[in-house]
Design a protein around this motif. Structure first.
Motif, short mmCIF file in Angstrom:
data_model
loop_
_atom_site.label_atom_id
_atom_site.label_comp_id
_atom_site.label_asym_id
_atom_site.label_seq_id
_atom_site.Cartn_x
_atom_site.Cartn_y
_atom_site.Cartn_z
N PHE A 161 1.01 -1.08 0.13
CA PHE A 161 -0.09 0.03 -0.09
C PHE A 161 0.96 1.26 0.01
O PHE A 161 2.03 1.23 0.72
N ASP A 162 0.40 2.39 -0.67
CA ASP A 162 0.94 3.47 -0.64
C ASP A 162 0.23 4.42 0.27
O ASP A 162 -0.97 4.48 0.56
N MET A 163 1.18 5.04 1.40
CA MET A 163 0.57 5.58 2.47
C MET A 163 0.39 7.06 2.32
O MET A 163 1.33 7.63 2.32
N GLY A 164 -0.76 7.52 1.92
CA GLY A 164 -1.00 8.90 1.62
C GLY A 164 -1.24 9.89 2.89
O GLY A 164 -0.72 10.94 3.14
N SER A 165 -1.83 9.01 3.97
CA SER A 165 -1.74 9.77 5.30
C SER A 165 -1.96 8.73 6.22
O SER A 165 -2.25 7.71 5.80
N ALA A 166 -1.99 9.07 7.43
CA ALA A 166 -2.06 8.39 8.79
C ALA A 166 -3.55 7.58 8.62
O ALA A 166 -3.90 6.42 8.96
N SER A 167 -4.70 8.32 8.16
CA SER A 167 -5.90 7.79 8.19
C SER A 167 -6.07 6.54 7.38
O SER A 167 -7.16 5.79 7.45
N THR A 168 -5.01 6.30 6.18
CA THR A 168 -5.16 5.11 5.40
C THR A 168 -5.01 3.85 6.11
O THR A 168 -5.40 2.80 5.83
N ILE A 169 -4.38 3.92 7.46
CA ILE A 169 -4.29 2.70 8.43
C ILE A 169 -5.78 1.94 8.65
O ILE A 169 -5.79 0.82 8.38
N ASP A 170 -6.74 2.87 8.72
CA ASP A 170 -8.23 2.41 8.99
C ASP A 170 -8.77 1.61 7.57
O ASP A 170 -9.11 0.46 7.93
N ARG A 171 -8.22 2.24 6.40
CA ARG A 171 -8.93 1.24 5.22
C ARG A 171 -7.96 0.10 5.14
O ARG A 171 -8.48 -0.84 4.89
N ILE A 172 -6.67 0.05 5.44
CA ILE A 172 -5.78 -1.03 5.22
C ILE A 172 -6.21 -2.34 6.35
O ILE A 172 -6.59 -3.31 6.05
N VAL A 173 -6.53 -1.73 7.75
CA VAL A 173 -7.12 -2.83 8.45
C VAL A 173 -8.42 -3.45 8.18
O VAL A 173 -8.31 -4.74 8.17
N GLU A 174 -9.15 -2.43 7.81
CA GLU A 174 -10.58 -2.89 7.49
C GLU A 174 -10.44 -4.15 6.19
O GLU A 174 -11.22 -4.86 6.21
N GLU A 175 -9.39 -3.69 5.31
CA GLU A 175 -9.42 -4.72 4.08
C GLU A 175 -8.72 -5.97 4.42
O GLU A 175 -9.02 -7.09 4.32
N ILE A 176 -7.86 -5.81 5.35
CA ILE A 176 -6.87 -7.10 5.90
C ILE A 176 -8.27 -8.13 6.68
O ILE A 176 -8.27 -9.29 6.61
N GLN A 177 -8.99 -7.20 7.46
CA GLN A 177 -9.85 -7.94 8.27
C GLN A 177 -11.04 -8.91 7.34
O GLN A 177 -11.55 -9.84 7.63
#
Length: 219
Positions: A161-177
């Motif tokens: 993933f390319d991290m545009g901002s710290a808020s991207t963490i939420d999207r990544i975790v949701e996708e992994i979940q």
């Protein structure tokens, strides 16, 4: 500041956890375990807040990991392969069949001679059946490094993933979940954070962080 933003995002994520186990490890030239896997969320939030403050103040307040992760007898900075191996080793209950994932946030800007090259570390992750989801910070310097991280992630069954901002963490975790939910109904997490230090004579602060997710076995 970017590391601090990541840790702030991790604190927000903990508020959404329900029984997940979390651990925090910081690495640079060597790795330091801030706390082991635990579901004591009050303790977790305290440690994450202290780490965030340490990054925001460059160690003037909170917890300063720069010295503990850069002992004088070990040269180099941001030893990426060694950091990934440390993350894999931090999973406990190795005799149990569990779904394990690592979110590996790093600029992949190696400075020094690691014990493990990144590809060797990826082999260890594959052998341990650990997925690696790499997270690259925004930088014009990371084209080649990001491509390598993408290759490593793909080999382990993860994603880059390319991290545009710290808020991207939420999207990544949701996708992994959503991907891992098919494997296990319960979840346990480990957060691992890498604190790179500027190599001598180089005026670039290497950003790296690791966020590791480990999933519970089926009941």
């Amino acid at each position: 500041g970017y590391d601090a933003d990541l840790l702030e995002s991790y604190q927000e994520l903990v508020d959404r956890f329900d029984g997940e186990r979390i651990g925090l490890t910081v690495f640079n030239a060597t790795a330091v375990s801030a706390f082991p896997l635990t579901d004591d969320y009050d303790m977790v939030q305290n440690y994450l807040a202290e780490a965030e403050e340490g990054f925001r103040t460059w160690g003037a307040e909170g917890t300063d990991y720069s010295w503990s992760t850069s002992p004088p007898n070990i040269g180099g900075s941001s030893l990426i392969g060694d950091g990934l191996v440390s993350c894999v080793d931090n999973f406990d209950r190795q005799d149990e069949d569990r779904s394990r994932s690592i979110i590996f946030a790093t600029d992949n800007m190696l400075a020094g001679q690691p014990l493990f090259e990144l590809n060797e570390a990826a082999d260890i992750a594959v052998d341990a059946k650990v997925r690696v989801y790499s997270l690259s910070p925004p930088s014009v310097l990371t084209t080649t490094q990001t491509k390598e991280l993408r290759s490593v992630s793909d080999r382990t069954g993860g994603e880059q993933f390319d991290m545009g901002s710290a808020s991207t963490i939420d999207r990544i975790v949701e996708e992994i979940q959503s991907q891992e939910a098919e494997n296990t109904p319960g979840r346990s997490y480990t957060i691992v954070h890498d604190m790179p230090v500027v190599p001598l004579g180089i005026a670039v602060f290497g950003l790296a962080g690791v966020f590791v997710l480990a999933w519970r076995t089926k009941s």
